[in-house]
Design a protein around this motif. Structure first.
Motif, PDB file in Angstrom:
ATOM      1  N   GLY A  60       0.787  -1.216   0.000  1.00 53.21           N
ATOM      2  CA  GLY A  60       0.000   0.000   0.000  1.00 53.21           C
ATOM      3  C   GLY A  60       0.823   1.273   0.000  1.00 53.21           C
ATOM      4  O   GLY A  60       0.278   2.363  -0.137  1.00 53.21           O
ATOM      5  N   HIS A 114     -14.439  -9.881   4.327  1.00 50.94           N
ATOM      6  CA  HIS A 114     -14.088  -8.464   4.459  1.00 50.94           C
ATOM      7  C   HIS A 114     -12.867  -8.140   3.604  1.00 50.94           C
ATOM      8  O   HIS A 114     -11.934  -8.938   3.496  1.00 50.94           O
ATOM      9  CB  HIS A 114     -13.804  -8.130   5.922  1.00 50.94           C
ATOM     10  CG  HIS A 114     -13.756  -6.663   6.213  1.00 50.94           C
ATOM     11  ND1 HIS A 114     -12.640  -5.893   5.970  1.00 50.94           N
ATOM     12  CD2 HIS A 114     -14.698  -5.820   6.720  1.00 50.94           C
ATOM     13  CE1 HIS A 114     -12.881  -4.649   6.321  1.00 50.94           C
ATOM     14  NE2 HIS A 114     -14.130  -4.569   6.788  1.00 50.94           N
ATOM     15  N   GLU A 115     -12.867  -6.957   2.983  1.00 49.64           N
ATOM     16  CA  GLU A 115     -11.775  -6.571   2.090  1.00 49.64           C
ATOM     17  C   GLU A 115     -10.427  -6.475   2.806  1.00 49.64           C
ATOM     18  O   GLU A 115      -9.375  -6.563   2.158  1.00 49.64           O
ATOM     19  CB  GLU A 115     -12.089  -5.238   1.409  1.00 49.64           C
ATOM     20  CG  GLU A 115     -12.215  -4.060   2.373  1.00 49.64           C
ATOM     21  CD  GLU A 115     -12.500  -2.759   1.654  1.00 49.64           C
ATOM     22  OE1 GLU A 115     -12.535  -2.761   0.409  1.00 49.64           O
ATOM     23  OE2 GLU A 115     -12.682  -1.725   2.350  1.00 49.64           O
ATOM     24  N   ARG A 116     -10.418  -6.309   4.108  1.00 49.98           N
ATOM     25  CA  ARG A 116      -9.176  -6.205   4.862  1.00 49.98           C
ATOM     26  C   ARG A 116      -8.818  -7.507   5.573  1.00 49.98           C
ATOM     27  O   ARG A 116      -7.953  -7.523   6.441  1.00 49.98           O
ATOM     28  CB  ARG A 116      -9.303  -5.078   5.909  1.00 49.98           C
ATOM     29  CG  ARG A 116      -9.530  -3.709   5.324  1.00 49.98           C
ATOM     30  CD  ARG A 116      -8.282  -3.103   4.748  1.00 49.98           C
ATOM     31  NE  ARG A 116      -7.271  -2.854   5.766  1.00 49.98           N
ATOM     32  CZ  ARG A 116      -6.097  -2.272   5.528  1.00 49.98           C
ATOM     33  NH1 ARG A 116      -5.790  -1.899   4.288  1.00 49.98           N
ATOM     34  NH2 ARG A 116      -5.220  -2.089   6.487  1.00 49.98           N
ATOM     35  N   TYR A 119      -5.072  -8.448   5.618  1.00 49.12           N
ATOM     36  CA  TYR A 119      -4.284  -7.609   6.521  1.00 49.12           C
ATOM     37  C   TYR A 119      -4.535  -8.011   7.973  1.00 49.12           C
ATOM     38  O   TYR A 119      -3.609  -8.082   8.790  1.00 49.12           O
ATOM     39  CB  TYR A 119      -4.638  -6.134   6.331  1.00 49.12           C
ATOM     40  CG  TYR A 119      -4.195  -5.557   5.013  1.00 49.12           C
ATOM     41  CD1 TYR A 119      -2.917  -5.033   4.856  1.00 49.12           C
ATOM     42  CD2 TYR A 119      -5.054  -5.518   3.912  1.00 49.12           C
ATOM     43  CE1 TYR A 119      -2.500  -4.486   3.657  1.00 49.12           C
ATOM     44  CE2 TYR A 119      -4.649  -4.974   2.701  1.00 49.12           C
ATOM     45  CZ  TYR A 119      -3.376  -4.462   2.575  1.00 49.12           C
ATOM     46  OH  TYR A 119      -2.967  -3.935   1.380  1.00 49.12           O
ATOM     47  N   ARG A 120      -5.808  -8.232   8.293  1.00 44.74           N
ATOM     48  CA  ARG A 120      -6.156  -8.624   9.659  1.00 44.74           C
ATOM     49  C   ARG A 120      -5.501  -9.956  10.023  1.00 44.74           C
ATOM     50  O   ARG A 120      -4.971 -10.115  11.129  1.00 44.74           O
ATOM     51  CB  ARG A 120      -7.672  -8.735   9.780  1.00 44.74           C
ATOM     52  CG  ARG A 120      -8.407  -7.416   9.630  1.00 44.74           C
ATOM     53  CD  ARG A 120      -9.914  -7.640   9.538  1.00 44.74           C
ATOM     54  NE  ARG A 120     -10.672  -6.398   9.608  1.00 44.74           N
ATOM     55  CZ  ARG A 120     -12.002  -6.330   9.596  1.00 44.74           C
ATOM     56  NH1 ARG A 120     -12.699  -7.450   9.510  1.00 44.74           N
ATOM     57  NH2 ARG A 120     -12.621  -5.165   9.674  1.00 44.74           N
ATOM     58  N   ASP A 123      -1.739  -9.565  10.643  1.00 43.96           N
ATOM     59  CA  ASP A 123      -1.465  -8.970  11.955  1.00 43.96           C
ATOM     60  C   ASP A 123      -1.760  -9.957  13.081  1.00 43.96           C
ATOM     61  O   ASP A 123      -1.036  -9.990  14.078  1.00 43.96           O
ATOM     62  CB  ASP A 123      -2.275  -7.688  12.128  1.00 43.96           C
ATOM     63  CG  ASP A 123      -1.757  -6.553  11.267  1.00 43.96           C
ATOM     64  OD1 ASP A 123      -0.531  -6.483  11.071  1.00 43.96           O
ATOM     65  OD2 ASP A 123      -2.562  -5.750  10.783  1.00 43.96           O
ATOM     66  N   SER A 181      -7.027   6.590   8.672  1.00 36.94           N
ATOM     67  CA  SER A 181      -6.611   5.256   8.243  1.00 36.94           C
ATOM     68  C   SER A 181      -7.800   4.407   7.795  1.00 36.94           C
ATOM     69  O   SER A 181      -8.963   4.755   8.031  1.00 36.94           O
ATOM     70  CB  SER A 181      -5.877   4.542   9.389  1.00 36.94           C
ATOM     71  OG  SER A 181      -4.743   5.264   9.795  1.00 36.94           O
ATOM     72  N   LYS A 182      -7.482   3.293   7.184  1.00 37.58           N
ATOM     73  CA  LYS A 182      -8.497   2.329   6.768  1.00 37.58           C
ATOM     74  C   LYS A 182      -8.779   1.333   7.897  1.00 37.58           C
ATOM     75  O   LYS A 182      -7.965   1.146   8.783  1.00 37.58           O
ATOM     76  CB  LYS A 182      -8.021   1.562   5.526  1.00 37.58           C
ATOM     77  CG  LYS A 182      -7.816   2.430   4.292  1.00 37.58           C
ATOM     78  CD  LYS A 182      -7.313   1.589   3.127  1.00 37.58           C
ATOM     79  CE  LYS A 182      -7.102   2.444   1.892  1.00 37.58           C
ATOM     80  NZ  LYS A 182      -6.572   1.638   0.748  1.00 37.58           N
ATOM     81  N   ASP A 183      -9.952   0.694   7.815  1.00 32.43           N
ATOM     82  CA  ASP A 183     -10.320  -0.398   8.716  1.00 32.43           C
ATOM     83  C   ASP A 183     -10.334   0.045  10.172  1.00 32.43           C
ATOM     84  O   ASP A 183      -9.772  -0.608  11.052  1.00 32.43           O
ATOM     85  CB  ASP A 183      -9.373  -1.589   8.527  1.00 32.43           C
ATOM     86  CG  ASP A 183      -9.986  -2.892   9.032  1.00 32.43           C
ATOM     87  OD1 ASP A 183     -11.193  -2.914   9.295  1.00 32.43           O
ATOM     88  OD2 ASP A 183      -9.240  -3.879   9.167  1.00 32.43           O
ATOM     89  N   SER A 228     -10.057  -5.379  13.330  1.00 31.42           N
ATOM     90  CA  SER A 228      -9.998  -4.014  12.807  1.00 31.42           C
ATOM     91  C   SER A 228      -8.530  -3.695  12.549  1.00 31.42           C
ATOM     92  O   SER A 228      -7.682  -4.579  12.569  1.00 31.42           O
ATOM     93  CB  SER A 228     -10.602  -3.016  13.804  1.00 31.42           C
ATOM     94  OG  SER A 228      -9.812  -2.926  14.974  1.00 31.42           O
ATOM     95  N   ARG A 229      -8.249  -2.437  12.357  1.00 24.33           N
ATOM     96  CA  ARG A 229      -6.863  -2.018  12.173  1.00 24.33           C
ATOM     97  C   ARG A 229      -6.025  -2.426  13.388  1.00 24.33           C
ATOM     98  O   ARG A 229      -6.468  -2.284  14.534  1.00 24.33           O
ATOM     99  CB  ARG A 229      -6.793  -0.513  11.963  1.00 24.33           C
ATOM    100  CG  ARG A 229      -5.426  -0.006  11.540  1.00 24.33           C
ATOM    101  CD  ARG A 229      -5.491   1.446  11.119  1.00 24.33           C
ATOM    102  NE  ARG A 229      -4.217   1.867  10.542  1.00 24.33           N
ATOM    103  CZ  ARG A 229      -3.860   1.681   9.287  1.00 24.33           C
ATOM    104  NH1 ARG A 229      -4.698   1.078   8.458  1.00 24.33           N
ATOM    105  NH2 ARG A 229      -2.688   2.087   8.838  1.00 24.33           N
TER     106      ARG A 229
END
Length: 282
Positions: A60, A114-116, A119-120, A123, A181-183, A228-229
């Motif tokens: 990103g 979910h689109e994230r 990433y989730r 992490d 930020s996103k998410d 979430s983020r």
């Protein structure tokens, strides 16, 4: 950033003149480890960890990386300083890299559509990998980092002293991080988002440090059940437990806007501005 945009507009409108700023001529601090430092390294077990999910490599920050060298530039620049350390990657696909143990896993994180989700999941396994590593010193990093200084050795001492470390977040306030930020989610605790936000690379843990294990264990549970983020997940863990990590200064994760800060140790070259700046200044 806003001031840079204003200055650019002023030049375009003829209200100001462009000024060429000469970038500093510098070298990163690199000296051989001392006898005592080498003795310390040889007396403990060291593991560096990665979490890579999705066969297509995405970034990103704007920099482009070769998909065929998935853990670069982080892996090779770490090995320059710690050639005998253990290297491990958690992933959801068949990833084979010489000298790296691959642990293939499935994500327990909710809401896989979910689109994230990727990433989730990454992490989640960053937190998981720190807790489940049996090494004395364990450190998880993203694959778009570049270690540029022998000062990296001090990360081991900092972790041994404070138990667990995470990098600063340039937005500092959690509220500001959530706004830009996103998410993200609304901040519901009494802090009103006025606590310090965290980043996620590098994160470290010293073996059996109870505070660190409690902190990252709570991060795992929150990410799994209320994803979430990651910076918000980490704040929720700190608020719930009253336990929080030592925050590493900017030099440990030099991001967009901090180019040329001095005493750089790890560059976040996934940010295109960082990559471009230091390609011109090495």
């Amino acid at each position: 950033m806003i001031n840079r945009i204003k200055d650019t507009i002023a030049v375009l409108l003829g209200k100001a003149k462009a000024v060429v700023i000469k970038k500093p001529d510098f070298k990163f601090r690199n000296i051989d480890f001392s006898f005592d430092e080498n003795k310390m390294i040889n007396s403990i077990s060291i593991e560096f960890l990665f979490a890579e999910f999705g066969e297509s490599r995405t970034n990103g920050g704007g920099s482009l990386f070769n998909e065929n060298v998935r853990l670069e530039p982080t892996l090779s620049t770490l090995k320059k300083y710690f050639p005998e350390a253990k290297y491990t990657v958690y992933t959801d696909f068949d990833l084979k890299i010489d000298g790296v143990e691959t642990i293939k896993v499935s994500s327990p994180v909710k809401f896989p559509d979910h689109e994230r989700f990727g990433y989730r999941t990454a992490d989640y396994f960053k937190f998981y990998s720190l807790i489940h590593s049996s090494a004395d010193f364990k450190c998880v990093l993203d694959s778009d980092m570049k270690i540029v200084s022998s000062d990296i050795i001090s990360l081991i001492y900092l972790t041994q002293k404070f138990g667990f470390c995470v990098p600063y977040n340039d937005r500092q306030l959690l509220r500001r991080d959530m706004e830009s930020s996103k998410d993200t989610q609304n901040i519901k605790d009494e802090s009103k988002g006025l606590g310090h936000s965290y980043n996620q690379s590098p994160m470290t843990l010293w073996k059996n440090d109870k505070r660190g294990v409690d902190f990252f264990s709570n991060c795992m549970e929150i990410m799994k059940n209320d994803p979430s983020r990651a910076s918000l997940v980490m704040w929720k863990s700190a608020w719930k437990t009253g336990v929080y990590p030592y925050i590493l200064p900017k030099q440990w994760c030099v991001c967009n806007g901090n180019e040329g800060i001095g005493d750089e140790i790890i560059l976040h070259v996934g940010h295109k501005s960082v990559n471009d700046y230091y390609n011109d200044n090495r």
